[in-house]
Motif scaffolding. Structure first.
Motif, PDB file in Angstrom:
ATOM      1  N   LEU A 148      -9.414  -3.111 -11.323  1.00 58.31           N
ATOM      2  CA  LEU A 148      -9.859  -2.190 -10.374  1.00 58.31           C
ATOM      3  C   LEU A 148      -9.739  -0.837 -10.869  1.00 58.31           C
ATOM      4  CD1 LEU A 148     -11.304  -1.682  -7.754  1.00 58.31           C
ATOM      5  CD2 LEU A 148      -9.268  -1.652  -6.499  1.00 58.31           C
ATOM      6  N   SER A 155      -5.770   6.389  -7.158  1.00 52.98           N
ATOM      7  CA  SER A 155      -5.583   7.250  -5.956  1.00 52.98           C
ATOM      8  C   SER A 155      -5.418   6.225  -4.888  1.00 52.98           C
ATOM      9  CB  SER A 155      -6.986   7.980  -5.710  1.00 52.98           C
ATOM     10  OG  SER A 155      -8.001   7.209  -5.854  1.00 52.98           O
ATOM     11  N   GLU A 156      -4.718   6.711  -4.051  1.00 55.73           N
ATOM     12  CA  GLU A 156      -4.078   6.082  -2.895  1.00 55.73           C
ATOM     13  C   GLU A 156      -5.565   5.604  -2.102  1.00 55.73           C
ATOM     14  OE1 GLU A 156      -2.030   8.386   0.211  1.00 55.73           O
ATOM     15  OE2 GLU A 156      -1.973   6.640   1.313  1.00 55.73           O
ATOM     16  N   VAL A 213      -7.464   3.241  -3.361  1.00 53.72           N
ATOM     17  CA  VAL A 213      -8.224   2.706  -4.050  1.00 53.72           C
ATOM     18  C   VAL A 213      -8.938   1.197  -3.991  1.00 53.72           C
ATOM     19  CG1 VAL A 213      -6.903   1.992  -5.955  1.00 53.72           C
ATOM     20  CG2 VAL A 213      -8.994   2.819  -6.780  1.00 53.72           C
ATOM     21  N   LEU A 230     -13.150  -0.191 -13.178  1.00 52.17           N
ATOM     22  CA  LEU A 230     -14.088   0.015 -12.021  1.00 52.17           C
ATOM     23  C   LEU A 230     -13.819   1.539 -11.394  1.00 52.17           C
ATOM     24  CD1 LEU A 230     -14.193  -3.448 -10.486  1.00 52.17           C
ATOM     25  CD2 LEU A 230     -15.722  -2.543 -11.944  1.00 52.17           C
ATOM     26  N   ALA A 231     -12.645   1.736 -10.883  1.00 53.72           N
ATOM     27  CA  ALA A 231     -12.685   3.002 -10.273  1.00 53.72           C
ATOM     28  C   ALA A 231     -12.169   4.107 -11.436  1.00 53.72           C
ATOM     29  CB  ALA A 231     -11.232   3.090  -9.350  1.00 53.72           C
ATOM     30  N   LYS A 232     -11.839   3.534 -12.483  1.00 52.54           N
ATOM     31  CA  LYS A 232     -11.363   4.513 -13.775  1.00 52.54           C
ATOM     32  C   LYS A 232     -10.194   5.579 -13.392  1.00 52.54           C
ATOM     33  CE  LYS A 232     -15.600   3.307 -15.902  1.00 52.54           C
ATOM     34  NZ  LYS A 232     -17.058   3.520 -15.713  1.00 52.54           N
ATOM     35  N   GLN A 275      -9.582   1.574 -21.200  1.00 51.76           N
ATOM     36  CA  GLN A 275     -10.165   0.422 -20.439  1.00 51.76           C
ATOM     37  C   GLN A 275     -10.104  -0.795 -21.230  1.00 51.76           C
ATOM     38  OE1 GLN A 275     -13.930   1.867 -19.408  1.00 51.76           O
ATOM     39  NE2 GLN A 275     -13.212   3.595 -18.318  1.00 51.76           N
ATOM     40  N   LEU A 311       0.731  -1.295  -0.158  1.00 50.32           N
ATOM     41  CA  LEU A 311       0.002  -0.045  -0.066  1.00 50.32           C
ATOM     42  C   LEU A 311       0.825   1.328  -0.169  1.00 50.32           C
ATOM     43  CD1 LEU A 311      -2.776  -0.829   2.481  1.00 50.32           C
ATOM     44  CD2 LEU A 311      -3.177  -0.865  -0.117  1.00 50.32           C
ATOM     45  N   ALA A 344      -9.098  -0.101  -0.756  1.00 57.17           N
ATOM     46  CA  ALA A 344     -10.174  -0.091   0.009  1.00 57.17           C
ATOM     47  C   ALA A 344     -10.797  -1.360   0.800  1.00 57.17           C
ATOM     48  CB  ALA A 344     -11.407   0.844  -0.248  1.00 57.17           C
ATOM     49  N   VAL A 399      -2.624  10.683  -9.147  1.00 58.75           N
ATOM     50  CA  VAL A 399      -3.942  10.907  -8.197  1.00 58.75           C
ATOM     51  C   VAL A 399      -4.948  11.768  -9.026  1.00 58.75           C
ATOM     52  CG1 VAL A 399      -4.893  11.717  -6.295  1.00 58.75           C
ATOM     53  CG2 VAL A 399      -2.656  10.537  -6.177  1.00 58.75           C
ATOM     54  N   SER A 400      -6.115  11.385  -9.402  1.00 56.68           N
ATOM     55  CA  SER A 400      -7.436  12.207  -9.983  1.00 56.68           C
ATOM     56  C   SER A 400      -7.092  12.697 -11.494  1.00 56.68           C
ATOM     57  CB  SER A 400      -7.583  13.532  -9.145  1.00 56.68           C
ATOM     58  OG  SER A 400      -8.143  13.041  -8.059  1.00 56.68           O
ATOM     59  N   LEU A 401      -6.063  11.787 -12.020  1.00 56.40           N
ATOM     60  CA  LEU A 401      -5.799  12.069 -13.582  1.00 56.40           C
ATOM     61  C   LEU A 401      -7.077  11.500 -14.257  1.00 56.40           C
ATOM     62  CD1 LEU A 401      -2.125  11.378 -14.269  1.00 56.40           C
ATOM     63  CD2 LEU A 401      -3.466  13.544 -14.096  1.00 56.40           C
ATOM     64  N   PRO A 402      -7.351  11.920 -15.662  1.00 50.31           N
ATOM     65  CA  PRO A 402      -8.629  11.313 -16.293  1.00 50.31           C
ATOM     66  C   PRO A 402      -8.423   9.869 -16.579  1.00 50.31           C
ATOM     67  CG  PRO A 402      -7.493  13.300 -17.366  1.00 50.31           C
ATOM     68  CD  PRO A 402      -6.705  12.975 -16.173  1.00 50.31           C
ATOM     69  N   ALA A 403      -9.573   9.553 -16.994  1.00 51.23           N
ATOM     70  CA  ALA A 403      -9.559   7.915 -17.357  1.00 51.23           C
ATOM     71  C   ALA A 403      -8.633   7.753 -18.392  1.00 51.23           C
ATOM     72  CB  ALA A 403     -10.986   7.630 -17.819  1.00 51.23           C
TER      73      ALA A 403
END
Lengths: 310, 359
Positions: A208, A217-218, A220, A212-214, A120, A102, A222, A113-117
């Motif tokens: 994932l 991020s730290e 993710v 799924l999360a697309k 897939q 982790l 969960a 973190v939070s970069l676009p999709a």
């Protein structure tokens, strides 16, 4: 509740279930060889960040999947070294692997973190089948990685139950000393099983973050790696039953936020506990049964093998 | 487990801080005021912590005062104490603790270190000398965001992905709904709780559930952009939160955002001049701490701008009666305005919200 919402739920049930199934299959293979690996959560996280990075970098989900498998596999080799080759405590080593994984993933992924999709895993070209009512979106329009998970499940069952490789692996997990006497290399079998488990956990991480999360991020993962560990117990160490459990647990993950939109007012926190409640329930049933007949768990699980110690 | 991880992170952060402090001591000169920030999560998240870091950088530029920060410091842990003590030992004279759960620990430090100014974000405790709190009236831009959403929806259903049913979140949902109803009386806002501030998978899944339930505009009170991804994939419209997410999310229309820079600069300047007086500062759009960009493409853009001007001029209150609750009771009577205390304790949805405040 109408057809759209129910289909939407079922699509998620299958997708979440098969993501869990990938990780659980890996854990099942390792445990069948007698190695408990509690590092699934960490290996998934590392696989997830590796898939996000390489998938974005090379614009290909296939490369993302391969790199994620390599990353998860390499990480699992730490566990193989400590718990198999050196004979360290499997629980401690596995937990350490989760914490380390982790942290490593969070560090490696801090710029993503939070970069676009990202690219897939797409659906298979099944043409008109994908247009079918209900069954089309729920089954045939799933990503090819979902189908791949099913194929891997069948393959795992076949290898474990129908081949000499599988027989040897199970023997190592039931009685390492007997397998050793019969000429099986316990260490080699276990290292390979742990490595395959790591690769599959990496695949689950890729599923994932890419589908799924697309995004990465730290945090993710969960706790979904832990659900995979519980799933193996729930599935009684059998690929088929584990698949059923995966759909059930995946169903709970998918249901959690949707219950409210169906007008059912149950706290999502309560629903998120259910996979573990079910696992505890199954463990209780197994424990009661094992008084009368042999335990369903691999007999040598959790025990390091050293040749001179009998 | 995460605790151990965070301990390690905090340890590394503290060591890094030490190194930075040692390295930076040569060129430190002039003012002896230095400001430090403690953040609960990494600042790269485009959400709450990202905006606090933006505020820190803006305040540094505005005041010329040296600043530093530590991130990923858990609430209620020894890591917070270690980090803050390190800052104090290094001569930092203003310390911002930017997460609700730091409140009690901040109070303790404030009482033990009367020469250091402590400003806590989003809490309610303070003392008479060196400890105050700051927050923003996010419900004001939420209302205007609701107007954009109400005008954008064709199904008259807006989905709201929300973390926990606490007053701050409920207040935002209510303000948003009132704004949407202002331009579209038929609109409904459906709320789904995720029971997490940050889990992109659950957030995206919840967003998809709301889309499936018929919503064609989504907004959220979360820390990731996952709701925006789901909206983009479905061809829906997305109203963000925290920061301008236009570069990350294609479906982005606008967002109520935080802008802490001016407030931070004011606190730092007051501390530097020895004029700091603690207060419970709850700033609004007039103070610039919260804001929203008016999307020119919206058919109600001019009305949104007019409401924004009215709020800034103090001529309009979001929670002005008559406002009814979900169950038809009077929340705010006709002609009255809700006071701050009631707003800070808000626990009922207004009429037009679908969902339960039970979480």
């Amino acid at each position: 509740m109408n057809e759209v919402t129910v289909v939407g739920l079922l699509v998620d049930v299958v997708a979440f279930g098969l993501m869990l199934y990938l990780a659980a299959l890996g854990e099942l293979i390792a445990e069948k060889a007698g190695v408990l690996n509690l590092g699934v959560e960490g290996m998934m996280a590392v696989g997830g960040v590796a898939a996000f990075w390489s998938g974005t970098e090379f614009g290909s989900p296939v490369i993302g999947l391969i790199i994620a498998g390599i990353a998860g596999g390499l990480l699992s080799l730490i566990h193989a070294l400590v718990a198999v080759v050196l004979g360290g405590d499997q629980v401690v080593s596995g937990l350490a692997l989760t914490i380390f994984g982790l942290g490593l993933a969070a560090f490696a992924g801090k710029d993503y973190v939070s970069l676009p999709a990202v690219p897939q895993f797409g659906a298979l070209p099944l043409g008109p089948l994908r247009e079918l009512r209900i069954i089309g979106p729920v089954v045939f329009n799933q990503s090819w990685l979902a189908w791949f998970a099913v194929v891997l499940g069948l393959g795992t069952w076949f290898v474990l139950e129908r081949t000499s490789i599988g027989l040897g692996l199970r023997a190592v997990g039931e009685s390492a000393a007997t397998a050793d006497t019969a000429g099986r290399s316990v260490v080699r079998t276990r290292v390979i099983a742990v490595g395959v488990g790591g690769i599959l956990a990496g695949f689950a991480g890729a599923y994932l973050t890419l589908n799924l999360a697309k995004g990465w991020s730290e945090g993710v993962t969960a706790g979904r790696g832990w659900i995979a560990v519980a799933l193996v117990i729930f599935g009684a160490w059998r690929p088929g039953r584990t698949a059923v459990g995966a759909l059930l647990f995946g169903g709970l993950l998918a249901l959690e936020p949707r219950l409210q939109t169906f007008g059912v007012n149950i706290s999502p926190i309560l629903v998120s506990m259910l996979p573990y409640v079910l696992t505890i329930g199954v463990l209780i049933i197994f424990s009661i049964q094992s008084r009368r007949r042999p335990s369903v768990a691999p007999a040598a699980i959790g025990r390091a093998y050293r040749r001179e110690e009998r | 487990m995460t605790r151990t991880l965070r301990t390690l992170t905090a340890l590394i952060a503290t060591l890094g801080l030490l190194a930075a402090a040692c390295g930076g001591s040569d060129d430190a000169g002039g003012s002896d005021t230095k400001a430090a920030f403690v953040m609960v999560a990494p600042v790269g998240d485009a959400g709450w912590n990202f905006m606090h870091n933006e505020g820190r950088l803006a305040a540094e530029a505005a005041t010329g005062v040296e600043t530093a920060f530590v991130e990923a410091i858990p609430e209620g842990g020894a890591e917070f104490d270690t980090a803050v003590q390190q800052f104090i030992d290094d001569g930092y004279t203003v310390i911002f603790s930017t997460s609700f759960g730091y409140m009690d620990a901040t109070e303790k430090f404030a009482n033990e270190n009367p020469d250091v100014v402590f400003e806590h974000i989003s809490g309610f405790k303070m003392n008479d000398t060196n400890f105050g709190n700051t927050f923003g009236r996010m419900y004001q831009p939420r209302y205007i965001a609701g107007m954009a959403a109400g005008a954008a929806t064709e199904t008259n259903k807006i989905g709201y992905v929300a973390a926990f049913p606490i007053p701050e979140v409920i207040r935002g949902i209510n303000a948003f709904t009132l704004g949407a109803q202002r331009v579209n009386p038929d609109v409904e806002v459906e709320v789904a709780w995720t029971a997490t501030w940050f889990d992109p998978t659950v957030e995206g899944n919840t967003a998809q559930a709301l889309l499936d339930a018929g919503a064609d505009v989504l907004t959220m009170h979360q820390d990731s952009t996952a709701t925006g991804q789901a909206a983009t994939d479905a061809g829906a419209t997305f109203i963000g939160y925290h920061s301008d997410m236009s570069s990350q999310v294609d479906a982005y229309l606008t967002a109520p955002v935080w802008d802490w820079g001016d407030r931070y600069a004011d606190v730092i300047n007051a501390a530097a001049n020895g004029e700091y007086t603690p207060e419970s500062w709850w700033g609004g759009m007039a103070d610039g701490v919260v804001d929203i960009e008016i999307p020119t493409s919206s058919p109600v853009a001019s009305e949104m701008q007019a409401v924004k001007d009215q709020i800034i001029a103090g001529e309009f209150d979001v929670f002005e009666g008559e406002i009814l609750t979900q169950s038809g009771d009077v929340m705010v009577a006709d002609g009255e305005k809700m006071d701050d205390g009631s707003m800070l304790g808000m626990s009922d949805f207004v009429a037009g919200v679908i969902g339960s405040t039970d979480g």
